[in-house]
Design an enzyme around this catalytic site. Structure first.
Site, short mmCIF file in Angstrom:
data_model
loop_
_atom_site.label_atom_id
_atom_site.label_comp_id
_atom_site.label_asym_id
_atom_site.label_seq_id
_atom_site.Cartn_x
_atom_site.Cartn_y
_atom_site.Cartn_z
CD GLU A 196 -3.09 -0.97 2.16
OE1 GLU A 196 -3.14 0.01 2.90
OE2 GLU A 196 -3.90 -1.92 2.23
CG HIS A 250 -8.32 6.56 0.80
ND1 HIS A 250 -8.22 6.25 -0.54
CD2 HIS A 250 -7.84 5.49 1.46
CE1 HIS A 250 -7.71 5.03 -0.66
NE2 HIS A 250 -7.45 4.56 0.53
NE ARG A 256 -4.21 6.12 2.73
CZ ARG A 256 -4.70 5.39 3.70
NH1 ARG A 256 -5.14 5.97 4.78
NH2 ARG A 256 -4.75 4.10 3.58
CG HIS A 258 -9.65 7.25 4.78
ND1 HIS A 258 -10.69 6.37 4.60
CD2 HIS A 258 -8.55 6.50 5.06
CE1 HIS A 258 -10.24 5.13 4.77
NE2 HIS A 258 -8.96 5.17 5.07
NE ARG A 279 -4.89 6.03 9.26
CZ ARG A 279 -5.23 5.12 8.35
NH1 ARG A 279 -4.46 4.07 8.11
NH2 ARG A 279 -6.35 5.25 7.67
C1 SIN Z 1 -7.20 1.27 2.04
O1 SIN Z 1 -7.48 0.08 1.99
O2 SIN Z 1 -6.83 1.91 1.07
C2 SIN Z 1 -7.37 1.99 3.35
C3 SIN Z 1 -6.49 1.47 4.38
C4 SIN Z 1 -6.27 2.51 5.43
O3 SIN Z 1 -7.08 3.40 5.62
O4 SIN Z 1 -5.21 2.46 6.06
#
Ligand code: SIN
Length: 415
Positions: free
Chosen positions: A110, A226, A285, A346, A381
């Protein structure tokens, strides 16, 4: 310590409850159904540094880099240092993450992570985690869960918190509950924003309760967006709704980009070219969100696109059933069509200021999870560090309250 009240039934609250000794009576309140919060909506998973080339040091570094080095390093080290223990604990109570053919845990990549690190259960990790924690808590005779019970205010004795006043949202009956400690685990504030991935329950009421009794709150301006929430009709008007209308935009997990989906503008150009950030669309992000806004402005569109059409179709269907379903019910077939997405509010990085036991500056008051500011996230975060924080801080807070039970002492945080 004879009775503890926990406000909220998400990952953090459930983690406190299952850690508390059976000699402590626990009352858990949820203002809606027990699964109305954000935890069951989490898609990505739990960041844990268990890959063959991974280390606590590397995870710490990625967390600090994403947070622009404004994080509390002690918190970062403590939370990430405990991640593997918490994962082992989850495995022992029936958490089943996705696994590779050789039996090892499959790790997703991620944004902001320098390598795959996210333990997940397909793309419904939060739902599975919540089910497992709730089933475990329900085995504890000492825990009573009271859904549809909204805590209206906290009771104070001199300055110490000594209980809560709760109203049934079904019958409107109001009741007073005394307690030796109250733990706020009520989640974030996303529902206060017009465009959000958060459920309607994320109103920040737990933070309000804490403020009313004199608790310190910090970094509440650090609201994380997000970058990739589905723009429901793929067209345009979602950003033109009247302010203060709660529009929940379904999340399209970052793990989809980790699996190879591209983030492009209407003309097919990369939204985050490598010249802008070395991790491209898997940058932290805040970087990706800013690039999305710019791209939308430059192309005069109210969305950018996630293009997953290059992914192996059976992999897309098996690993991301939730994303595929969400797209399909919105008229988009992600195996052949680009997914229209835009940034949405988010996560709250700040909140009620606590120490590493979840203690606030008010005697008897604790906070864990998204409503708390432990300093883990700094100003931004790192992906999938939130379920981890809920697990670790819930456990730490439960252990600390157990220690008060044994020693009959009280402690509050000196800031
Ligand atoms: C996601 O799955 O993109 C969100 C995960 C998160 O908020 O850390």
């Amino acid at each position: 310590m004879n009775r503890v009240i926990i406000i909220g039934t998400g990952v953090a609250g459930l983690s406190v409850a299952r850690t508390l000794t059976p000699y402590v009576d626990v009352l858990m309140f949820s203002k809606g159904a027990v699964d109305d919060g954000a935890t069951p909506l989490a898609q990505g998973g739990i960041a844990v540094p268990i890959g063959p080339t991974d280390s606590v040091h590397s995870h710490v570094h990625d967390t600090l880099r994403a947070g622009h080095f404004t994080n509390n390093v002690w918190t970062v080290a403590a939370v990430i240092g405990d991640a593997k223990n918490r994962l082992n604990d989850l495995l022992s109570i029936g958490f089943h993450p996705d696994r590779n053919a050789d039996g090892s845990i499959n790790l997703a990549l991620e944004g902001g992570h320098s390598l795959p690190r996210v333990v997940h259960a397909r793309d419904h990790s939060g739902r599975h985690l919540h089910d497992v924690l709730l089933a475990d808590v329900r085995k504890h005779d000492s825990v009573d869960i009271m859904p549809y019970s909204s805590v209206e205010s906290l009771i104070q004795n001199d300055s110490a918190v000594s209980g809560a006043i709760a109203r049934s949202t079904l019958t409107h009956e109001v009741r007073y509950y005394t307690a030796d400690a109250v733990v706020i685990a009520s989640g974030g504030i996303g529902a206060q924003f017009p465009l959000t991935t958060n459920p309607e329950s994320a109103t920040g009421d737990g933070i309000q309760l804490a403020l009313e009794v004199g608790a310190r709150v910090s970094n509440v301006d650090k609201v994380q967006w997000h970058p990739t929430a589905l723009v429901p009709d793929g067209s345009s008007d979602v950003h033109d709704r009247p302010p203060h209308t709660h529009v929940m935009m379904p999340l399209i997990t970052e793990a989809l980009r980790g699996a190879g989906a591209k983030l492009v503008d209407v003309n097919g150009n990369d939204v985050v070219p490598l010249s802008r950030h070395p991790q491209g669309c898997l940058a932290p992000r805040d970087v990706v969100t800013a690039a999305c806004w710019e791209s939308m402005k430059n192309t005069n569109k109210s969305c950018v696109y996630l293009d997953a059409t290059g992914l192996n179709k059976s992999e897309l269907l098996t690993k991301f059933p939730g994303v595929v379903h969400t797209c399909m019910v919105n008229g988009i077939d992600p195996t052949v069509q680009r997914i229209p997405v835009a940034p949405a509010v988010h996560y709250l990085c700040g909140g009620i200021t606590t120490n590493l036991n979840g203690a606030t500056n008010v005697e008897g008051l604790y906070a864990v999870g998204e409503c708390a500011d432990t300093g883990l996230h700094g100003s931004n975060r790192l992906a999938s560090n939130s379920l981890l924080e809920g697990l670790v801080m819930g456990h730490r807070c439960g252990l600390f309250l157990n220690s008060l039970h044994r020693n009959h002492k009280k402690e509050y945080m000196v800031i």
